[in-house]
Write a protein that holds these residues in place. Structure first.
Motif, mmCIF file in Angstrom:
data_model
loop_
_atom_site.group_PDB
_atom_site.id
_atom_site.type_symbol
_atom_site.label_atom_id
_atom_site.label_comp_id
_atom_site.label_asym_id
_atom_site.label_seq_id
_atom_site.Cartn_x
_atom_site.Cartn_y
_atom_site.Cartn_z
ATOM 1 N N ILE A 66 0.863 -1.176 0.000
ATOM 2 C CA ILE A 66 0.000 0.000 0.000
ATOM 3 C C ILE A 66 0.902 1.230 0.000
ATOM 4 C CG2 ILE A 66 -1.783 1.295 1.217
ATOM 5 C CD1 ILE A 66 -2.765 -1.384 0.101
ATOM 6 N N GLY A 67 0.701 2.112 -0.988
ATOM 7 C CA GLY A 67 1.519 3.316 -1.095
ATOM 8 C C GLY A 67 0.721 4.562 -0.759
ATOM 9 N N PHE A 68 1.367 5.512 -0.131
ATOM 10 C CA PHE A 68 0.747 6.791 0.201
ATOM 11 C C PHE A 68 1.580 7.911 -0.408
ATOM 12 C CE2 PHE A 68 -0.646 3.946 3.582
ATOM 13 C CZ PHE A 68 -2.011 4.192 3.627
ATOM 14 N N THR A 69 0.913 8.771 -1.175
ATOM 15 C CA THR A 69 1.568 9.905 -1.793
ATOM 16 C C THR A 69 0.703 11.132 -1.581
ATOM 17 O OG1 THR A 69 2.535 10.736 -3.859
ATOM 18 C CG2 THR A 69 0.530 9.413 -4.055
ATOM 19 N N GLY A 70 1.181 12.302 -2.023
ATOM 20 C CA GLY A 70 0.415 13.519 -1.835
ATOM 21 C C GLY A 70 0.592 14.435 -3.036
ATOM 22 N N GLY A 71 0.669 15.726 -2.813
ATOM 23 C CA GLY A 71 0.952 16.502 -1.629
ATOM 24 C C GLY A 71 2.030 15.904 -0.733
ATOM 25 N N GLU A 72 2.081 16.438 0.445
ATOM 26 C CA GLU A 72 2.932 15.878 1.494
ATOM 27 C C GLU A 72 2.036 15.044 2.398
ATOM 28 O OE1 GLU A 72 5.103 14.383 4.199
ATOM 29 O OE2 GLU A 72 6.017 15.304 2.434
ATOM 30 N N PRO A 73 2.208 13.720 2.401
ATOM 31 C CA PRO A 73 1.300 12.862 3.172
ATOM 32 C C PRO A 73 1.176 13.242 4.649
ATOM 33 C CG PRO A 73 2.533 11.531 1.639
ATOM 34 C CD PRO A 73 3.105 12.925 1.546
ATOM 35 N N PHE A 74 2.255 13.738 5.243
ATOM 36 C CA PHE A 74 2.185 14.036 6.671
ATOM 37 C C PHE A 74 1.483 15.357 6.970
ATOM 38 C CE2 PHE A 74 5.574 10.838 6.533
ATOM 39 C CZ PHE A 74 5.031 9.917 7.437
#
Length: 332
Positions: free
Chosen positions: A103-111
């Motif tokens: 599972i990958g998380f991207t953004g923007g800045e994810p945090f």
């Protein structure tokens, strides 16, 4: 690629390439040939775009992220869990197209997303590897976020990887893209992560006119100097992304190109990945064919994973330059 998906949308189809008749018809190229399609072989990485808001505004941000761009709003942990449930439901229904391991998380800045750690935890608890793309700057370094990350590291170890965007291995060129002082702030974050034992990868750019071997030597020196355990020679650990430019003429990919180029559609990114986004004003998230094209409606596949099993027509310059000809992939 912490905001990462090259410059978006239908701009190319409305601009210079459209005047050449390219990337207009989803089924046929400007020369009247059948456009290439990519069937879904099986999703290995399911991406979640956590929102397009970012703490910085890069000179050439792939997804136009900024402190004010909320075109893609924050996903919630419950929405992520809903799609994790859908993976299990598709498998239970007999579908072989969701052998998801990451599972990958991207953004923007994810945090920037206040539920980032909870979303990562939801995936890790179900046994998935988790990859988070980050600029490793102020949003990640907030005490609450650091505490949550340390807890995830203690529970799940190397199942969690953070990929840090380092546009160049020198401060001058990195700051040229991301703003004065951004290199030093990124380095503080990377040193903290390395000191806490996190598994780290890096992502850079290839726009500097630098030979790849020289670039990797530069990154290796940077990692050695700072005590960061990333193998710069390994393209799955130190990924150097080809640049995107919607105005540059690129060839359209036809069905015949696979044999000519000695490539297989099974190796193209959209054969093995999908991305979930939530558009501003939308009632629910949607599934996209590609992490690189969040603003182009023709690559939106519907709200469910079942609907997202359709083949993808390569009707965008990024399909040609980044994926087919460039060999690019947002996953390792």
């Amino acid at each position: 690629m912490d905001g990462s998906g090259p410059i978006g949308g239908g701009a190319a189809r409305d601009g210079a390439l459209t005047s050449l008749g390219k990337f207009v018809d989803p089924d046929v190229t400007a020369k009247g040939e059948a456009r290439a399609r990519v069937p879904l072989r099986g999703v290995e990485t399911l991406w979640f775009n956590t929102g397009t808001l970012c703490n910085i505004e890069c000179e050439n941000c792939y997804i136009l992220s900024s402190p004010t761009n909320d075109a893609l709003v924050y996903l919630t942990a419950d929405e992520v869990r809903g799609y994790l449930d859908q993976i299990e439901a598709r498998r239970a229904a007999g579908s072989s197209r969701w052998p998801v391991s990451e599972i990958g998380f991207t953004g923007g800045e994810p945090f920037m997303n206040p539920e980032m750690n909870e979303m990562a935890e939801a995936a890790l608890e179900r046994g998935y590897k988790v990859l988070v793309l980050t600029n490793a700057m102020a949003p990640m370094m907030r005490p609450r976020v650091k505490k949550g990350l340390k807890a995830l590291r203690e529970r799940f170890g190397d199942a969690l990887t953070l990929r840090i965007s380092i546009d160049h291995h020198t401060a001058d060129l990195h700051d040229r893209e991301r703003g004065q002082g951004s290199f030093d702030r990124m380095m503080r974050g990377m040193r903290w992560l390395a000191g806490e034992g996190f598994r780290l990868d890096a992502a850079g750019r290839t726009c500097w006119g630098e030979d790849e071997a020289d670039a990797r030597t530069g990154y290796a020196a940077l990692f050695a100097e700072t005590g960061v355990d990333i193998d710069a020679a390994d393209p799955s650990r130190c990924i150097l992304f080809p640049e995107m430019d919607d105005t540059v003429d690129v060839p359209e990919i036809t069905g015949a190109c696979w044999g000519i180029l000695d490539k297989s559609p099974a190796d193209i990114m959209c054969a093995t990945s999908r991305m979930v986004v939530k558009r501003k004003g939308a009632d629910a998230p949607a599934v996209l064919a590609c992490t690189l094209l969040p603003y182009d409606d023709q690559f939106e596949l519907g709200g469910t994973l079942e609907a997202a099993e359709a083949p993808i027509k390569l009707n965008h310059p990024h399909c040609a330059k980044f994926c087919v000809l460039g060999g690019g992939s947002c996953s390792a």
